[in-house]
Design an enzyme around this catalytic site. Structure first.
Site, short mmCIF file in Angstrom:
data_model
loop_
_atom_site.label_atom_id
_atom_site.label_comp_id
_atom_site.label_asym_id
_atom_site.label_seq_id
_atom_site.Cartn_x
_atom_site.Cartn_y
_atom_site.Cartn_z
CE LYS A 128 0.53 1.90 3.31
NZ LYS A 128 1.86 2.71 4.12
CE1 TYR A 213 -1.64 0.09 7.46
CE2 TYR A 213 -0.50 1.94 7.26
CZ TYR A 213 -0.67 0.73 7.10
OH TYR A 213 0.44 -0.05 7.00
P1 NDP Z 1 12.11 1.82 2.97
O1 NDP Z 1 12.75 3.16 2.42
O2 NDP Z 1 12.48 1.41 4.17
O3 NDP Z 1 12.80 0.78 1.72
C1 NDP Z 1 12.43 0.88 0.50
C2 NDP Z 1 13.43 -0.09 -0.45
O4 NDP Z 1 13.25 0.19 -1.79
C3 NDP Z 1 14.88 0.48 -0.12
O5 NDP Z 1 15.75 -0.06 0.76
C4 NDP Z 1 15.38 -0.01 -1.33
O6 NDP Z 1 15.69 -1.27 -1.45
C5 NDP Z 1 14.32 0.32 -2.60
N1 NDP Z 1 14.25 1.38 -3.48
C6 NDP Z 1 14.57 1.30 -4.94
N2 NDP Z 1 14.60 2.55 -5.28
C7 NDP Z 1 14.60 3.34 -4.36
C8 NDP Z 1 14.72 4.60 -4.40
N3 NDP Z 1 14.69 5.58 -5.20
N4 NDP Z 1 14.59 5.29 -3.02
C9 NDP Z 1 14.45 4.63 -2.07
N5 NDP Z 1 14.39 3.12 -1.93
C10 NDP Z 1 14.52 2.66 -3.15
O7 NDP Z 1 10.80 1.93 2.67
P2 NDP Z 1 9.54 0.93 3.27
O8 NDP Z 1 9.99 -0.26 3.45
O9 NDP Z 1 9.07 1.58 4.61
O10 NDP Z 1 8.29 0.96 2.39
C11 NDP Z 1 8.36 0.23 1.29
C12 NDP Z 1 6.64 0.02 0.77
O11 NDP Z 1 6.25 -0.72 1.72
C13 NDP Z 1 6.05 1.48 0.89
O12 NDP Z 1 5.17 1.41 -0.52
C14 NDP Z 1 5.30 1.59 1.94
O13 NDP Z 1 4.24 2.41 1.88
C15 NDP Z 1 4.89 0.01 2.23
N6 NDP Z 1 5.18 -0.23 3.71
C16 NDP Z 1 3.83 -0.75 4.27
C17 NDP Z 1 3.72 -1.26 5.47
C18 NDP Z 1 2.60 -2.06 5.84
O14 NDP Z 1 2.46 -2.19 7.20
N7 NDP Z 1 1.74 -2.72 5.17
C19 NDP Z 1 4.78 -0.62 6.36
C20 NDP Z 1 5.85 0.04 5.81
C21 NDP Z 1 5.77 0.24 4.49
P3 NDP Z 1 17.34 -1.82 -2.04
O15 NDP Z 1 18.01 -1.32 -1.22
O16 NDP Z 1 17.04 -3.29 -1.86
O17 NDP Z 1 17.20 -1.51 -3.39
#
Ligand code: NDP
Length: 365
Positions: A128, A213
């Site tokens: 989401k 949410y």
């Molecule tokens: P983070 O910033 O922690 O991680 C995102 C990851 O995406 C990065 O670590 C990286 O992985 C990859 N990535 C690729 N391109 C980019 C870029 N340009 N900038 C930043 N990151 C990039 O975010 P979250 O994990 O918190 O969020 C990811 C998704 O999950 C979102 O859509 C968020 O809304 C959703 N989410 C849902 C939750 C829930 O409870 N359902 C809770 C938290 C988030 P790598 O280093 O491997 O390339």
């Protein structure tokens, strides 16, 4: 066939049916997931959950950081053949070990990777918010439909014990006829450099992140679709964090029954609260939608009692979500939180932004 709307409206009843022995198509093997984006959620929350799953396992990782991805793969008994970059992701079509691609990337990348995954012949679970526009959501649904692949949105609360019990109580009239809902989510966004504050990657501010949410809860708790929305944004644009996206946004949803939902999201204070007020009592959750530690009360004003819900479908909501997707794939059934469900939210999200921008009530089709 689109079960999305009907199943959402039936809420916990649909989930209970979907999980009953009679309705469940039990997979004979664990389905393989590729996690795309090894960040806070994909790596920190989802990957550790496969141990709690019955029908799901980690099969591949997709990342921009080759060293991290290789390490994570090795830690889970996977070789370098299970490691993909964003550029070579399409090779995943040749990996029969991967059944489902789970997109855990910044919001503006959801559509691209969902569509690429579907074209590679994989089912998709997408985080989401589903995407950053209605047009993207429609393109994602069309791509999955064209490839005959399932599409599910990571609305984990549909697998969380307190939310399931609150839905059941609300629908069974435990608080009488629901007249008013409050639904509020937020946290303090301290890092000004995070992608969540860059419009090109997030698509918007607190609404796209925590507001989803608030909106989801108002819909799944009432079981109704709003007919109108009136929104107001309150953002201090001098704050360097909020040059591109909103901080606080409030919106009121009007439902066909006459019930009203007053919703909010923010990045400048922490809150996690859902209150359902009926003409015979109230159901309150606080925190309402956290990973763990939610609480619920039921009763008349001043005489509420704490409610302990029956267990959810799995030991955690995350495992329930992963296994529901696996079961849906095996059964050839639409997940209860399908792409159409994400699209419904995105239509309302666009109306919320439009209402705040234009200063008027927007009627929903
Ligand atoms: P983070 O910033 O922690 O991680 C995102 C990851 O995406 C990065 O670590 C990286 O992985 C990859 N990535 C690729 N391109 C980019 C870029 N340009 N900038 C930043 N990151 C990039 O975010 P979250 O994990 O918190 O969020 C990811 C998704 O999950 C979102 O859509 C968020 O809304 C959703 N989410 C849902 C939750 C829930 O409870 N359902 C809770 C938290 C988030 P790598 O280093 O491997 O390339």
């Amino acid at each position: 066939m689109d079960f999305g709307r009907r199943d959402l409206l039936l809420g916990s009843a649909a989930l209970l049916l979907a999980n009953s022995t009679a309705a469940r198509a039990v997979p004979t093997r664990k389905l393989g997931y590729a996690i795309v984006g090894l960040g806070g959620y994909g790596l920190g929350v989802i990957i550790p959950q496969f141990v709690n799953c019955t029908h799901s396992r980690l099969a591949a990782v997709v990342s921009g950081d080759r060293a991290k991805a290789t390490r994570v793969a090795a830690e889970h008994g996977l070789g370098t053949g299970a490691v993909y970059s964003y550029a070579d992701f399409d090779r995943i079509r040749d990996n029969p070990d991967v059944d489902i691609v789970y997109v855990c990337l910044p919001n503006a990348m959801h559509a691209e990777f969902t569509i690429r995954a579907a074209r590679a012949g994989k089912h998709v679970l997408c985080e989401k918010p589903m995407a950053v526009s209605v047009a993207e959501c429609e393109a994602m649904i069309a791509a999955c439909r064209a490839a005959d692949r399932k599409l599910m949105i990571g609305y984990r609360c549909h697998f969380e014990a307190y939310n399931l019990e609150a839905m059941r109580l609300a629908r069974s009239g435990a608080a009488g006829k629901i007249r008013y809902v409050r639904s509020e989510h937020g946290f303090i966004q301290r890092n000004p450099a995070v992608w969540r504050l860059k419009r090109a990657l997030s698509g918007g501010g607190s609404l796209m992140d925590m507001g989803i949410y608030s909106l989801q809860a108002a819909r799944y708790m009432t079981g109704e679709e709003p007919v109108a929305v009136t929104a107001r944004e309150s953002t201090d644009r001098r704050d360097p964090r909020f040059r591109e996206v909103e901080d606080i946004i409030d919106w009121t949803l009007e439902f066909p029954s006459g019930a009203i939902a007053s919703c909010q999201s923010m990045y400048s204070a922490a809150q996690n609260h859902v209150l359902l007020m009926g003409d015979a009592g109230r159901i309150e959750l606080e925190p309402a939608t956290r990973y763990t530690g939610n609480h619920m009360w039921l009763g008349e004003d001043g005489r509420e009692k704490a409610v302990t819900p029956p267990p959810g479908p799995r030991v955690t909501q995350f495992a329930g979500q992963l296994d529901h997707m696996s079961e849906s794939v095996v059964a050839g059934r639409q997940p209860i939180v399908s792409g159409e469900e994400g699209l419904r939210d995105m239509r309302i999200v666009e109306a919320i932004y439009r209402s705040a921008r234009e200063g008027r009530t927007i009627r929903l089709g």
